[in-house]
Each structure stands twice: as structure tokens, then as C-alpha cells.
Motif scaffolding. Structure first.
Motif, mmCIF file in Angstrom:
data_model
loop_
_atom_site.group_PDB
_atom_site.id
_atom_site.type_symbol
_atom_site.label_atom_id
_atom_site.label_comp_id
_atom_site.label_asym_id
_atom_site.label_seq_id
_atom_site.Cartn_x
_atom_site.Cartn_y
_atom_site.Cartn_z
ATOM 1 N N GLU A 208 83.735 42.960 -27.023
ATOM 2 C CA GLU A 208 82.699 43.244 -28.014
ATOM 3 C C GLU A 208 81.593 44.082 -27.394
ATOM 4 O OE1 GLU A 208 82.714 42.594 -31.269
ATOM 5 O OE2 GLU A 208 84.629 41.533 -31.154
ATOM 6 N N LYS A 209 80.917 44.862 -28.219
ATOM 7 C CA LYS A 209 79.836 45.722 -27.742
ATOM 8 C C LYS A 209 78.450 45.161 -28.061
ATOM 9 C CE LYS A 209 82.737 48.833 -26.367
ATOM 10 N NZ LYS A 209 83.357 48.474 -25.140
ATOM 11 N N THR A 210 78.374 44.248 -29.050
ATOM 12 C CA THR A 210 77.071 43.718 -29.463
ATOM 13 C C THR A 210 77.061 42.196 -29.418
ATOM 14 O OG1 THR A 210 77.655 43.562 -31.805
ATOM 15 C CG2 THR A 210 76.740 45.668 -31.045
ATOM 16 N N LYS A 211 75.857 41.641 -29.336
ATOM 17 C CA LYS A 211 75.695 40.188 -29.344
ATOM 18 C C LYS A 211 76.189 39.604 -30.670
ATOM 19 C CE LYS A 211 72.265 36.550 -29.131
ATOM 20 N NZ LYS A 211 70.955 36.201 -29.578
ATOM 21 N N VAL A 212 75.905 40.275 -31.766
ATOM 22 C CA VAL A 212 76.329 39.802 -33.091
ATOM 23 C C VAL A 212 77.855 39.731 -33.154
ATOM 24 C CG1 VAL A 212 76.352 40.347 -35.559
ATOM 25 C CG2 VAL A 212 74.241 40.625 -34.239
ATOM 26 N N GLY A 213 78.525 40.772 -32.683
ATOM 27 C CA GLY A 213 79.988 40.788 -32.666
ATOM 28 C C GLY A 213 80.550 39.698 -31.769
ATOM 29 N N PHE A 214 79.905 39.515 -30.620
ATOM 30 C CA PHE A 214 80.348 38.485 -29.678
ATOM 31 C C PHE A 214 80.231 37.102 -30.315
ATOM 32 C CE2 PHE A 214 79.787 35.438 -26.245
ATOM 33 C CZ PHE A 214 80.816 35.777 -25.390
ATOM 34 N N GLU A 215 79.068 36.807 -30.892
ATOM 35 C CA GLU A 215 78.854 35.484 -31.493
ATOM 36 C C GLU A 215 79.736 35.263 -32.709
ATOM 37 O OE1 GLU A 215 74.589 35.471 -31.978
ATOM 38 O OE2 GLU A 215 74.300 34.630 -29.968
ATOM 39 N N ILE B 260 70.180 41.708 -23.437
ATOM 40 C CA ILE B 260 71.439 41.131 -23.916
ATOM 41 C C ILE B 260 72.627 41.875 -23.309
ATOM 42 C CG2 ILE B 260 72.875 40.856 -25.987
ATOM 43 C CD1 ILE B 260 70.656 38.762 -25.697
ATOM 44 N N SER B 261 72.478 43.166 -23.091
ATOM 45 C CA SER B 261 73.578 43.961 -22.533
ATOM 46 C C SER B 261 73.929 43.542 -21.104
ATOM 47 C CB SER B 261 73.236 45.444 -22.566
ATOM 48 O OG SER B 261 72.070 45.688 -21.809
ATOM 49 N N ASP B 262 73.056 42.775 -20.446
ATOM 50 C CA ASP B 262 73.324 42.286 -19.092
ATOM 51 C C ASP B 262 73.987 40.913 -19.080
ATOM 52 O OD1 ASP B 262 72.284 44.579 -17.987
ATOM 53 O OD2 ASP B 262 70.281 43.726 -17.704
ATOM 54 N N TRP B 263 74.250 40.340 -20.254
ATOM 55 C CA TRP B 263 74.874 39.032 -20.368
ATOM 56 C C TRP B 263 76.305 39.139 -19.835
ATOM 57 C CZ3 TRP B 263 76.032 36.613 -25.827
ATOM 58 C CH2 TRP B 263 76.511 35.315 -25.675
ATOM 59 N N PRO B 264 76.639 38.424 -18.747
ATOM 60 C CA PRO B 264 77.955 38.563 -18.119
ATOM 61 C C PRO B 264 79.145 38.317 -19.061
ATOM 62 C CG PRO B 264 76.484 37.428 -16.630
ATOM 63 C CD PRO B 264 75.764 37.554 -17.950
#
Length: 167
Positions: free
Chosen positions: A98-105, A87-91
Motif C-alpha cells: 500500500e502507498k497510503t495509511k488509509v489504504g493500509f488500514e 506516516i511514510s516512515d512507518w516500517p
């Protein structure tokens, strides 16, 4: 009289591809992330390119529309050499604040812009991710429209009541 034999070669068909672009909008961070997509040569799936463009949410409609068209036209067909599954490689996540997928979403609302046919002469703009009321919005606009019209359409679909605002 002797005629030379004419050999007709059937022309190779041009590759017809429907382009697409991912857009992520955040009111919290007041930014729009435009993530150009590529299509994998062998497997046929789409993936985000490494370089995403980030513009201010308060940019003029002209700038938003121009950025959408520019990034839509960056669509490419190539081999995906960066498949790691992390997930950390998601452009888009890397381009965000945001630092996390949860924060991003939680803080970014996704939209998708796609061509309607292989000629990509019209854009289809749609909400994605099945909002709680289970209704998705889609709108179409000519790819030859004024940049400000496209920017306005993007913000209209984003500001629709159907898009749940996460606080």
C-alpha cells in the motif's frame, strides 16, 4: 586466627521486559507482515523496528509459527533515532503493498503478540483497534508450543467472525 572481611555485593537485578510483536494480515495482498518491536530506552514507549518480515498468507502453519517466534525474539531495547512523525516512515507501511495509511488500514488487519510475564514463556495474541461490535479477542498459547500450533492459533484469531472484513 584472623578472618578476612567478606564484602557481599547485592546482585544487580536483570532487566525484566515483556516482549511484543505487531502482525498485519492482508487477504487482498495475500501476505502477513511481521513487525518486531523495540522499547525506547529513555521514554519507555514501543516502536516498530525498521526491518519487517513479509511472508505469504498461504504459507504453511509451520512457517507462520516459526516466523512469529523469530520476529518476537528480535524485540530490543534501544534509543529510537528515527522519530520523524511521518506516516511514510512507518516500517509496516513501507513493507506493505500500500502507498497510503488509509489504504493500509483498509486492507490490513492488525494483531498483537505479547509475552504474558517478563519471562515471555506464554504468548498472548490479541485483536486490536476496537472493531465495530466493540469486542476484542485474546488467546494465549505457550511460547514452547509447536510452530504449527502457533501458526494455526494466529490464523484462527484472524479468521474469527469478530474481525470485520473490509471489502
Amino acid at each position: 586466627m584472623k578472618f578476612k572481611s567478606l564484602i557481599f555485593k547485592v546482585p544487580e537485578p536483570k532487566l525484566k521486559i515483556i516482549k511484543s510483536l505487531s502482525i498485519y494480515i492482508s487477504e487482498k495482498h495475500s501476505e502477513i507482515i511481521l513487525a518486531p518491536l523495540s522499547k525506547e530506552i529513555k521514554a519507555g514507549y514501543t516502536f516498530e523496528q525498521e526491518n519487517c518480515e513479509v511472508i505469504n498468507l498461504n504459507s504453511s502453519l509451520e512457517i507462520i509459527g516459526e516466523s512469529v517466534k523469530r520476529n518476537f525474539n528480535k524485540f530490543d531495547i534501544k534509543e529510537n533515532k528515527t522519530v520523524t512523525g511521518k506516516i511514510s516512515d512507518w516500517p509496516a507501511l513501507k513493507a506493505s503493498k500500500e502507498k497510503t495509511k488509509v489504504g493500509f488500514e483498509k486492507n490490513y488487519i492488525p494483531l498483537r503478540v505479547s509475552g504474558i510475564t517478563e519471562y515471555n514463556s506464554s504468548f498472548e495474541i490479541e485483536t486490536i483497534l476496537n472493531y465495530p461490535i466493540k469486542i476484542e479477542l485474546t488467546t494465549t498459547i505457550s511460547a514452547h508450543c509447536e510452530n504449527s500450533e502457533l501458526g494455526q492459533r494466529i490464523l484462527k484469531i484472524y479468521n474469527s467472525d469478530i474481525c470485520e472484513r473490509k471489502k
